[in-house]
Design an enzyme around this catalytic site. Structure first.
Site, PDB file in Angstrom:
ATOM      1  N   LYS A 129       0.976  -1.168  -0.013  1.00  0.00           N
ATOM      2  CA  LYS A 129       0.093   0.079   0.014  1.00  0.00           C
ATOM      3  C   LYS A 129       0.728   1.082   0.047  1.00  0.00           C
ATOM      4  O   LYS A 129       1.774   1.509   0.974  1.00  0.00           O
ATOM      5  CB  LYS A 129      -0.696  -0.001   1.302  1.00  0.00           C
ATOM      6  N   ARG A 142     -10.872   9.800   1.153  1.00  0.00           N
ATOM      7  CA  ARG A 142     -10.812  10.225   2.407  1.00  0.00           C
ATOM      8  C   ARG A 142     -11.881  11.463   2.664  1.00  0.00           C
ATOM      9  O   ARG A 142     -12.425  11.580   4.012  1.00  0.00           O
ATOM     10  CB  ARG A 142      -9.508  10.933   2.539  1.00  0.00           C
ATOM     11  N   SER A 178     -10.087   5.158  -5.461  1.00  0.00           N
ATOM     12  CA  SER A 178     -10.949   6.647  -5.664  1.00  0.00           C
ATOM     13  C   SER A 178     -10.457   7.488  -6.636  1.00  0.00           C
ATOM     14  O   SER A 178     -11.001   7.951  -7.577  1.00  0.00           O
ATOM     15  CB  SER A 178     -11.377   7.205  -4.460  1.00  0.00           C
ATOM     16  N   LYS A 235       0.946   9.842   5.904  1.00  0.00           N
ATOM     17  CA  LYS A 235       1.045   8.624   6.241  1.00  0.00           C
ATOM     18  C   LYS A 235       2.439   7.980   5.714  1.00  0.00           C
ATOM     19  O   LYS A 235       2.616   6.610   5.577  1.00  0.00           O
ATOM     20  CB  LYS A 235      -0.065   7.798   5.607  1.00  0.00           C
ATOM     21  N   LYS A 282      -2.073  -1.502  -3.876  1.00  0.00           N
ATOM     22  CA  LYS A 282      -2.808  -0.314  -3.761  1.00  0.00           C
ATOM     23  C   LYS A 282      -2.089   1.066  -3.916  1.00  0.00           C
ATOM     24  O   LYS A 282      -1.014   0.877  -3.057  1.00  0.00           O
ATOM     25  CB  LYS A 282      -3.883  -0.441  -2.337  1.00  0.00           C
ATOM     26  N   TYR A 321     -14.803   0.748  -7.371  1.00  0.00           N
ATOM     27  CA  TYR A 321     -15.992   1.302  -7.352  1.00  0.00           C
ATOM     28  C   TYR A 321     -16.843   1.171  -8.678  1.00  0.00           C
ATOM     29  O   TYR A 321     -18.059   1.614  -8.771  1.00  0.00           O
ATOM     30  CB  TYR A 321     -15.717   2.620  -7.058  1.00  0.00           C
ATOM     31  N   GLU A 324       7.798  -6.767   1.748  1.00  0.00           N
ATOM     32  CA  GLU A 324       6.504  -6.879   2.389  1.00  0.00           C
ATOM     33  C   GLU A 324       5.597  -8.179   2.060  1.00  0.00           C
ATOM     34  O   GLU A 324       5.047  -8.832   2.876  1.00  0.00           O
ATOM     35  CB  GLU A 324       5.662  -5.899   1.921  1.00  0.00           C
TER      36      GLU A 324
END
EC number: 4.2.1.24
Length: 398
Positions: free
Chosen positions: A266, A276, A345, A288, A319, A384, A304
Site C-alpha cells: 500500500k 478520504r 478512488s 502517512k 494499492k 467502485y 512486504e
C-alpha cells in the site's frame, strides 16, 4: 429442397431436377432423403450443387502502390483479423466474479452522494446498503468490502469504536449475512475511520505512529468483525507484524476459517483523496509516509510480500492499482497466493471526470483499465466500477 414427394417415383435425376427448380412447394408429410452415396455419385458425375461464388478481391483505394509481398513467415495480424479469432485467442478475461465492490456506509437512513466520486454514495446501513448489494448480486457481483463513516463524537485517539461489537460495521455485517448468507464480506481493518487523529494507528505525543500498540487494537477489531460474520478481514494499516498477530488472535477465538487479505504493498499515494473525503478520514496533521510505502520503491514490495506470506496472509493486495501494474506483476511472479488490486478512488474519479467532459469514452476506458489490472496478474479487483462494469459485461446498460 432436400425432400422428395413419395407420390412420384424416386430417381436421382428427379431429385436433382427438383432441387434446382424454382418451385416453392411444402414437402409432403412423409418424405425421404437421397442417400449420401447418391449425392457423392452426382458430384463424381460432374453434377456439382450450386454454391456461392468465390468472393472478389476487395479493391484497394486509388493510388495504393503495387508492391511485392513482404518475405515474412509470421504475421501476427492473422490471429486478429476477426472478432471470433480475437475472442478465441484472448489471454485475459474479465468477469463479475473478479470484482469486490467497495461500499461506504453511515448511520443515517438517506443515501448521501459523495461529491468527489460521482455515482458513489454513503449508504444508509439499514436500507441503501441492502438495495445496493441486491443490485450487485443481480449481475454476478457477490463480494463486497465495507467502509464506515463514523460520527466524530465516537472518534478517539485509540480508536476504541473499531472493535465495538454493536458498532456500524459489525451491525451491517450481521444484517447482510441475515439477508444474503452466501455473500462474501470483506472488511477494512485500520484505525483511521475511528481515530480522532485520522491516522491508521495510535499517535504518540511527538507524532510517531505507535506500531505494536496499534496492532493490539487491530487484532481486537478483526476479531469483532469475524464474530459478526466477516469472511475476509483486510488490514490496510501497514503496521509491521500485524498479519501474524491477527492470525493468532483469530485462531485463538475459533475463527480459523476467516481469511486475511493483507494490504501488502500500500503506497503513500496521492490517488486516495476522494476516499478520504467520503469517510472524512484525512489525517489531522502530517501524512502517512512513515508507514505506507514510498511510490518510488519497487523491491520493497518483495520484502512486504515475504513477511505477509510467512505470517499467514491468504491474499496479497496492491494499492493503488493502475499506476502500480509493475508491482502487481512482481507479486504475481513471486508468490503462489491470490493477488488483489485496488482501483482506488482517484483512479475512479479521473475516469468519471474524463467521461463527463467527453474527453474519453468512459465505458471503454473503464473496461480497459480493469482488463489491464487482470492482465498484470490480479485475481480480484476492488473497484467502485464493480456494478457498472458487471452490467456492461452482462450486456445490461441501465
Amino acid at each position: 429442397h432436400t425432400f422428395v414427394d413419395l407420390k412420384s417415383p424416386f430417381t436421382l435425376s428427379n431429385y436433382l431436377s427438383f432441387s434446382s427448380s424454382k418451385r416453392r412447394q411444402p414437402p409432403s408429410l412423409f418424405t425421404v432423403r437421397a442417400s449420401d452415396s447418391d449425392f457423392e455419385a452426382a458430384v463424381v458425375a460432374g453434377k456439382v450443387p450450386e454454391a456461392p461464388p468465390v468472393p472478389p478481391t476487395p479493391a484497394s483505394p486509388a493510388g495504393t502502390p503495387v508492391v511485392p509481398s513482404l518475405p515474412i513467415q509470421r504475421r501476427p495480424r492473422r490471429n486478429r483479423r476477426s472478432p471470433a479469432l480475437r475472442s478465441a485467442f484472448q489471454e485475459t478475461t474479465l468477469s463479475p466474479a473478479n470484482f469486490v465492490y467497495p461500499l461506504f456506509i453511515h448511520e443515517g437512513e438517506e443515501d448521501t452522494p459523495i461529491g468527489a466520486m460521482p455515482g458513489c454514495y454513503r449508504l444508509g446501513w439499514r436500507h441503501g446498503l441492502l438495495e445496493e448489494v441486491a443490485k450487485a448480486r443481480d449481475v454476478g457481483v457477490n463480494s463486497v468490502v465495507l467502509f464506515p463513516k463514523i460520527p466524530d463524537a465516537l472518534k478517539t485517539p485509540t480508536g476504541d469504536e473499531a472493535y465495538n461489537e454493536d458498532g456500524l460495521v459489525p451491525r451491517s455485517i450481521r444484517l447482510l449475512k441475515d439477508k444474503y448468507p452466501d455473500l462474501i464480506i470483506y472488511t477494512d481493518v485500520a484505525l483511521d475511520p475511528y481515530s480522532s487523529d485520522g491516522h491508521d494507528g495510535i499517535v504518540r505525543e511527538d507524532g510517531v505512529i505507535m506500531n505494536d500498540e496499534t496492532v493490539h487494537q487491530l487484532c481486537k477489531q478483526a476479531v469483532a468483525q469475524a464474530r459478526a460474520g466477516a469472511d475476509v478481514v483486510s488490514p490496510s494499516d501497514m503496521m509491521d507484524g500485524r498479519v501474524g498477530a491477527m492470525r493468532v488472535a483469530l485462531d485463538a477465538e475459533g475463527f480459523q476459517h476467516v481469511s486475511i487479505m493483507s494490504y501488502t504493498a500500500k503506497y503513500a499515494s496521492s490517488f486516495y483523496g476522494p476516499f478520504r473525503e467520503a469517510l472524512d478520514s484525512n489525517p489531522r496533521f502530517g501524512d502517512k509516509k512513515t508507514y505506507q510505502m514510498n511510490p518510488a520503491n519497487y523491491r520493497e514490495a518483495l520484502t512486504e510480500m515475504r513477511e505477509d506470506e510467512s505470517e499467514g496472509a491468504d491474499i496479497l493486495l496492491v494499492k493503488p492499482g493502475l499506476p502500480y501494474l509493475d508491482i502487481i506483476r512482481l507479486l504475481r511472479d513471486n508468490s503462489p497466493l491470490p493477488i488483489a488490486a485496488y482501483q482506488v478512488s482517484g483512479e475512479y474519479s479521473m475516469i468519471k471526470a474524463g467521461g463527463a467532459l467527453k474527453m474519453i469514452d468512459e465505458e471503454k476506458v473503464m473496461m480497459e483499465s480493469l482488463l489491464c489490472l487482470r492482465r498484470a496478474g490480479a485475481d480480484i479487483i476492488l473497484t467502485y466500477f464493480a456494478l457498472q462494469a458487471a452490467r456492461t459485461l452482462c450486456g445490461e446498460k441501465r
